[in-house]
Write a protein that holds these residues in place. Sequence first.
Motif, PDB file in Angstrom:
ATOM      1  N   LEU A   1       0.758  -1.185  -0.101  1.00  0.00           N
ATOM      2  CA  LEU A   1      -0.165   0.002  -0.014  1.00  0.00           C
ATOM      3  C   LEU A   1       0.919   1.224   0.032  1.00  0.00           C
ATOM      4  CD1 LEU A   1      -2.870  -1.010   2.431  1.00  0.00           C
ATOM      5  CD2 LEU A   1      -2.843  -0.853  -0.119  1.00  0.00           C
ATOM      6  N   ASP A   2       1.983   1.241   0.489  1.00  0.00           N
ATOM      7  CA  ASP A   2       3.037   2.444   0.400  1.00  0.00           C
ATOM      8  C   ASP A   2       3.366   2.704  -0.814  1.00  0.00           C
ATOM      9  OD1 ASP A   2       3.055   2.486   3.395  1.00  0.00           O
ATOM     10  OD2 ASP A   2       5.087   1.524   3.565  1.00  0.00           O
ATOM     11  N   LEU A   3       3.506   1.537  -1.669  1.00  0.00           N
ATOM     12  CA  LEU A   3       3.883   1.532  -3.150  1.00  0.00           C
ATOM     13  C   LEU A   3       2.525   2.196  -3.805  1.00  0.00           C
ATOM     14  CD1 LEU A   3       6.089  -1.240  -3.426  1.00  0.00           C
ATOM     15  CD2 LEU A   3       6.871   0.926  -3.778  1.00  0.00           C
ATOM     16  N   VAL A   4       1.305   1.707  -3.484  1.00  0.00           N
ATOM     17  CA  VAL A   4       0.201   1.933  -4.371  1.00  0.00           C
ATOM     18  C   VAL A   4       0.060   3.629  -4.115  1.00  0.00           C
ATOM     19  CG1 VAL A   4      -2.170   1.983  -4.483  1.00  0.00           C
ATOM     20  CG2 VAL A   4      -1.006  -0.094  -4.116  1.00  0.00           C
ATOM     21  N   GLU A   5       0.383   3.908  -2.927  1.00  0.00           N
ATOM     22  CA  GLU A   5       0.275   5.404  -2.437  1.00  0.00           C
ATOM     23  C   GLU A   5       1.099   6.290  -3.515  1.00  0.00           C
ATOM     24  OE1 GLU A   5      -1.277   8.459   1.031  1.00  0.00           O
ATOM     25  OE2 GLU A   5      -0.300   6.441   1.620  1.00  0.00           O
ATOM     26  N   LYS A   6       2.441   5.767  -3.663  1.00  0.00           N
ATOM     27  CA  LYS A   6       3.438   6.410  -4.435  1.00  0.00           C
ATOM     28  C   LYS A   6       2.927   6.610  -5.879  1.00  0.00           C
ATOM     29  CE  LYS A   6       7.697   5.623  -1.554  1.00  0.00           C
ATOM     30  NZ  LYS A   6       8.978   5.058  -1.581  1.00  0.00           N
ATOM     31  N   ALA A   7       2.508   5.520  -6.293  1.00  0.00           N
ATOM     32  CA  ALA A   7       1.887   5.464  -7.669  1.00  0.00           C
ATOM     33  C   ALA A   7       0.814   6.634  -7.908  1.00  0.00           C
ATOM     34  CB  ALA A   7       1.328   4.042  -8.128  1.00  0.00           C
ATOM     35  N   LEU A   8      -0.241   6.562  -6.972  1.00  0.00           N
ATOM     36  CA  LEU A   8      -1.101   7.541  -7.080  1.00  0.00           C
ATOM     37  C   LEU A   8      -0.672   9.040  -6.942  1.00  0.00           C
ATOM     38  CD1 LEU A   8      -3.890   5.995  -4.748  1.00  0.00           C
ATOM     39  CD2 LEU A   8      -4.202   6.405  -7.403  1.00  0.00           C
ATOM     40  N   ALA A   9       0.445   9.121  -6.215  1.00  0.00           N
ATOM     41  CA  ALA A   9       0.855  10.644  -5.970  1.00  0.00           C
ATOM     42  C   ALA A   9       1.787  10.817  -7.030  1.00  0.00           C
ATOM     43  CB  ALA A   9       2.236  10.502  -4.761  1.00  0.00           C
TER      44      ALA A   9
ATOM     45  N   ASP B   1       0.523  10.341 -10.229  1.00  0.00           N
ATOM     46  CA  ASP B   1      -0.446  10.396 -11.356  1.00  0.00           C
ATOM     47  C   ASP B   1      -0.738   9.122 -11.621  1.00  0.00           C
ATOM     48  OD1 ASP B   1      -0.323  13.340 -11.027  1.00  0.00           O
ATOM     49  OD2 ASP B   1       1.297  13.538 -12.398  1.00  0.00           O
ATOM     50  N   LEU B   2      -0.798   8.079 -11.176  1.00  0.00           N
ATOM     51  CA  LEU B   2      -1.514   6.942 -11.600  1.00  0.00           C
ATOM     52  C   LEU B   2      -3.058   7.207 -11.434  1.00  0.00           C
ATOM     53  CD1 LEU B   2      -0.803   3.672 -12.257  1.00  0.00           C
ATOM     54  CD2 LEU B   2      -1.859   3.371  -9.958  1.00  0.00           C
ATOM     55  N   GLY B   3      -3.685   6.858 -12.695  1.00  0.00           N
ATOM     56  CA  GLY B   3      -5.190   6.877 -12.758  1.00  0.00           C
ATOM     57  C   GLY B   3      -5.803   6.254 -11.625  1.00  0.00           C
ATOM     58  N   LEU B   4      -6.885   6.415 -10.976  1.00  0.00           N
ATOM     59  CA  LEU B   4      -7.640   5.601  -9.927  1.00  0.00           C
ATOM     60  C   LEU B   4      -8.347   4.304 -10.739  1.00  0.00           C
ATOM     61  CD1 LEU B   4      -9.445   8.417  -7.752  1.00  0.00           C
ATOM     62  CD2 LEU B   4      -7.613   6.727  -6.894  1.00  0.00           C
ATOM     63  N   ALA B   5      -8.595   4.468 -11.840  1.00  0.00           N
ATOM     64  CA  ALA B   5      -9.245   3.428 -12.785  1.00  0.00           C
ATOM     65  C   ALA B   5      -8.366   2.191 -12.694  1.00  0.00           C
ATOM     66  CB  ALA B   5      -9.585   3.859 -13.967  1.00  0.00           C
TER      67      ALA B   5
ATOM     68  N   HIS C   1     -10.003  -2.263   2.542  1.00  0.00           N
ATOM     69  CA  HIS C   1      -8.751  -1.900   3.568  1.00  0.00           C
ATOM     70  C   HIS C   1      -9.038  -0.304   3.776  1.00  0.00           C
ATOM     71  CE1 HIS C   1      -4.950  -1.239   5.247  1.00  0.00           C
ATOM     72  NE2 HIS C   1      -4.733  -2.469   5.532  1.00  0.00           N
ATOM     73  N   PRO C   2      -8.864   0.123   5.078  1.00  0.00           N
ATOM     74  CA  PRO C   2      -9.044   1.582   5.454  1.00  0.00           C
ATOM     75  C   PRO C   2      -8.048   2.524   4.635  1.00  0.00           C
ATOM     76  CG  PRO C   2      -9.161  -0.026   7.528  1.00  0.00           C
ATOM     77  CD  PRO C   2      -8.753  -0.868   6.120  1.00  0.00           C
ATOM     78  N   ARG C   3      -6.873   1.914   4.508  1.00  0.00           N
ATOM     79  CA  ARG C   3      -5.849   2.662   3.715  1.00  0.00           C
ATOM     80  C   ARG C   3      -6.457   3.068   2.297  1.00  0.00           C
ATOM     81  NH1 ARG C   3       0.211   1.643   4.061  1.00  0.00           N
ATOM     82  NH2 ARG C   3       0.427   3.479   2.710  1.00  0.00           N
ATOM     83  N   VAL C   4      -6.940   2.041   1.761  1.00  0.00           N
ATOM     84  CA  VAL C   4      -7.282   1.997   0.306  1.00  0.00           C
ATOM     85  C   VAL C   4      -8.517   2.964   0.351  1.00  0.00           C
ATOM     86  CG1 VAL C   4      -8.331   0.730  -1.536  1.00  0.00           C
ATOM     87  CG2 VAL C   4      -6.219  -0.175  -0.317  1.00  0.00           C
ATOM     88  N   LYS C   5      -9.472   2.820   0.928  1.00  0.00           N
ATOM     89  CA  LYS C   5     -10.643   3.709   1.147  1.00  0.00           C
ATOM     90  C   LYS C   5      -9.970   5.113   1.530  1.00  0.00           C
ATOM     91  CE  LYS C   5     -14.018   0.805   2.820  1.00  0.00           C
ATOM     92  NZ  LYS C   5     -15.172   0.419   3.817  1.00  0.00           N
ATOM     93  N   GLU C   6      -9.233   5.306   2.255  1.00  0.00           N
ATOM     94  CA  GLU C   6      -8.614   6.626   2.418  1.00  0.00           C
ATOM     95  C   GLU C   6      -7.746   7.306   1.280  1.00  0.00           C
ATOM     96  OE1 GLU C   6      -4.867   8.528   5.049  1.00  0.00           O
ATOM     97  OE2 GLU C   6      -6.124   7.012   5.891  1.00  0.00           O
ATOM     98  N   MET C   7      -7.198   6.454   0.428  1.00  0.00           N
ATOM     99  CA  MET C   7      -6.429   6.799  -0.891  1.00  0.00           C
ATOM    100  C   MET C   7      -7.442   7.300  -1.818  1.00  0.00           C
ATOM    101  SD  MET C   7      -3.053   4.647  -1.147  1.00  0.00           S
ATOM    102  CE  MET C   7      -3.392   3.025  -0.297  1.00  0.00           C
ATOM    103  N   LEU C   8      -8.422   6.347  -1.852  1.00  0.00           N
ATOM    104  CA  LEU C   8      -9.377   6.568  -3.235  1.00  0.00           C
ATOM    105  C   LEU C   8     -10.270   7.941  -2.749  1.00  0.00           C
ATOM    106  CD1 LEU C   8     -10.799   2.954  -3.352  1.00  0.00           C
ATOM    107  CD2 LEU C   8      -9.367   4.221  -5.187  1.00  0.00           C
ATOM    108  N   ALA C   9     -10.436   8.232  -1.460  1.00  0.00           N
ATOM    109  CA  ALA C   9     -11.201   9.365  -1.338  1.00  0.00           C
ATOM    110  C   ALA C   9     -10.394  10.474  -1.523  1.00  0.00           C
ATOM    111  CB  ALA C   9     -11.686   9.338   0.141  1.00  0.00           C
ATOM    112  N   LYS C  10      -9.303  10.630  -1.060  1.00  0.00           N
ATOM    113  CA  LYS C  10      -8.073  11.416  -1.336  1.00  0.00           C
ATOM    114  C   LYS C  10      -7.885  11.934  -2.720  1.00  0.00           C
ATOM    115  CE  LYS C  10      -3.212  12.829  -0.475  1.00  0.00           C
ATOM    116  NZ  LYS C  10      -1.784  12.435   0.325  1.00  0.00           N
TER     117      LYS C  10
END
Length: 226
Positions: free
Chosen positions: A186-194, A196-200, A214-223
């Motif tokens: 999830l740390d790496l998923v967050e770096k990918a999103l940061a 500009d990885l598309g949410l899709a 997972h709470p962190r995934v929900k938090e990232m998607l919302a962010k």
Amino acid sequence: IGIPVKALVTNASETIFKYTNDRVLGSYFGNVTLEYEKNISLAKYQLEKYKNDPAREALAYARWGGSLVNLGKLEAADAKLKQALALDSNQAPIYTSRARYYFVLRDYKKALEYSKKSYACLPKNSPDYQRVNAFLNLGYFYSFNNQSDSAIAYYHKALAVDPKGALAYYNLSYEYLIKGDTTQCLDLVEKALANDLGLATIKEDPDMVPLMNHPRVKEMLAKYEE
């Protein structure tokens, strides 16, 4: 005006090709708009434009064959890629297309073999994006050959060239997911999103399904939906 519409369109297309960097146009059709039929038309044009230049003819056949792979026309793709290799066996894009061909056939061992050949053919002064793509391909095919540590090594090579490579971070996240390291994943998923990885990409990835609640995934998607 007395000129058939078909002739006008053909002449206009050839004029556009003539005054456009056709390699850039090919990347646009093949990687951005995914217009594979147009990429085949471009390859045919290049075969005429670069007649008697074996290296460029080989690249045109590689473009044609790669587009046929993407269209699912594997028998025709195989023939074009063989024509490419017969003209010049030192062109990285030929082996890249051949690797994709074997990947579609689910022959992951050969896909990796041809990806290695593609990388070996890259000139030492290759642009960064070509090196990054080569490392990403190698990482991807190592992963499909159940060689996770090698996949991780090549994704890190990609990041060494492009520290903002969202796809490298995301592909790395999968390797840690299968190792059972959810935190690192999830740390790496967050770096990918940061970067500009598309949410899709996440929402449509079947490998992410177990983590969607997972709470962190929900938090990232919302962010990143904001």
